[in-house]
Design a protein around this motif. Structure first.
Motif, PDB file in Angstrom:
ATOM      1  N   UNK A   1      83.647   5.874  67.190  1.00 42.49           N
ATOM      2  CA  UNK A   1      82.620   4.846  67.317  1.00 42.49           C
ATOM      3  C   UNK A   1      81.449   4.946  66.374  1.00 42.49           C
ATOM      4  N   UNK A   2      81.611   5.619  65.256  1.00 45.59           N
ATOM      5  CA  UNK A   2      80.514   5.736  64.294  1.00 45.59           C
ATOM      6  C   UNK A   2      80.116   4.358  63.762  1.00 45.59           C
ATOM      7  N   UNK A   3      78.821   4.180  63.518  1.00 43.49           N
ATOM      8  CA  UNK A   3      78.287   2.921  63.007  1.00 43.49           C
ATOM      9  C   UNK A   3      78.686   2.738  61.553  1.00 43.49           C
ATOM     10  N   UNK A   4      79.535   1.747  61.304  1.00 44.65           N
ATOM     11  CA  UNK A   4      80.060   1.541  59.957  1.00 44.65           C
ATOM     12  C   UNK A   4      78.984   1.075  58.984  1.00 44.65           C
ATOM     13  N   UNK A   5      77.882   0.531  59.500  1.00 40.69           N
ATOM     14  CA  UNK A   5      76.820   0.019  58.637  1.00 40.69           C
ATOM     15  C   UNK A   5      75.555   0.884  58.646  1.00 40.69           C
TER      16      UNK A   5
END
Length: 320
Positions: A217-221
């Motif tokens: 679930x890492x923030x891609x942005x």
């Protein structure tokens, strides 16, 4: 000078016998340290049984024999030193202790032993690093598992907010990333400069680490603070197409960033044809202007990447 030796305040006042005695003590302390590092358990026992120097005879950096034996992986020497009363939680001038040094060099048996006899599990160096941190950095999964099972905090890190999961990502240790996340590590915990574990994994080109972080679930942005650069921008600039392809599945922002460029601009600027194609296929706008008013096609043309500029010109259509 060795800390556990008999020291005189004024060497000039010593007579020859006192000077000889001091030199003998220092030589014995040096031998104890050398024996600990080389793994000569018999020497260690013999020296300590004489009682002339103690088990904590330290050098100028406050490095003890127990630290040296732990660093070098000599479990028998470690046990003898502890048997003779070595202080388990003694720290070097850098703040590192025997447990930290054993974890740093991957000696699981010593890590377990020191923990069982009272080592402070989350003792921190001056930088803030713990044994769990250094094991995460160096890829020692079993040590990470053991330390976390003993309650070591996965959130303690460096003074600049670098966490164990961050350094695991930086070095491509995907299994450690997954384990730390299961123990409560924040996959989006940012370093002081704003860079995230995902950002760093993209910077270093660690595909499996990127995959693990995205799965978790890492923030891609996530953006680095100083320039707003995102993970896909960094991967595109470095030419890591396999990582770009992975990130594109998460539909990242492909617009112009705080730096004044888009991922398409940086891919075009550095001549990464395959990445330019992939970005266009995922909806990147070839008509976007950078901070200097240039399109990606114009940037690539200036750099001499004619095949890229032609591809982009076709995608731009008549407006170009």
């Amino acid at each position: 000078m060795y800390r556990d030796c008999i020291l005189w305040a004024d060497n000039k006042s010593m007579d020859d016998a006192e000077m000889a005695e001091m030199e003998a003590l220092e030589a014995m302390a040096a031998l104890l340290q050398a024996s600990a590092y080389s793994g000569n358990a018999d020497n260690i026992r013999e020296i300590l049984e004489r009682g002339t120097v103690g088990p904590d005879a330290a050098d100028s950096e406050l490095t003890t024999p127990l630290m040296l034996a732990s660093l070098a992986g000599h479990i028998e020497c470690v046990k003898i030193l502890v048997e003779f009363g070595a202080y388990i939680n003694s720290k070097r001038s850098s703040g590192s202790c025997a447990l930290f040094l054993a974890a740093q060099t991957g000696h699981l048996e010593i890590v377990k032993f020191l923990s069982e006899v009272g080592a402070l599990i989350d003792s921190q160096c001056r930088t803030g690093a713990t044994a769990l941190f250094i094991a995460s950095q160096n890829g020692y999964l079993e040590i990470v598992k053991y330390l976390s099972s003993k309650g070591s905090s996965c959130r303690l890190g460096l003074r600049d907010k670098t966490t164990p999961i961050f350094v695991a990502a930086q070095n491509g240790h995907d299994a450690i990333i997954r384990h730390l996340a299961c123990c409560g590590a924040d996959v989006n915990a940012r370093r002081q400069d704003g860079s995230s574990p995902l950002w760093m994994a993209c910077q270093m080109g660690h595909f499996s680490a990127v995959q693990a972080l995205l799965d978790l679930g890492a923030d891609v942005d996530s953006q680095r603070l100083i320039d707003g650069v995102t993970p896909i921008f960094k991967a595109a600039s470095k030419g890591f197409k396999h990582i770009v392809d992975l990130l594109l599945k998460k539909k990242p922002d492909l617009g112009v960033q705080q730096s004044g460029y888009s991922p398409l601009h940086t891919a075009a600027y550095f001549g990464h044809f395959g990445i330019v194609q992939a970005l266009l296929e995922s909806g990147a706008n070839p008509n976007l202007l950078d901070k200097d008013g240039l399109t990606a096609a114009q940037l690539s043309a200036r750099r001499g990447f004619d095949s890229i500029s032609r591809l982009l010109a076709i995608r731009q259509g008549p407006a170009y």
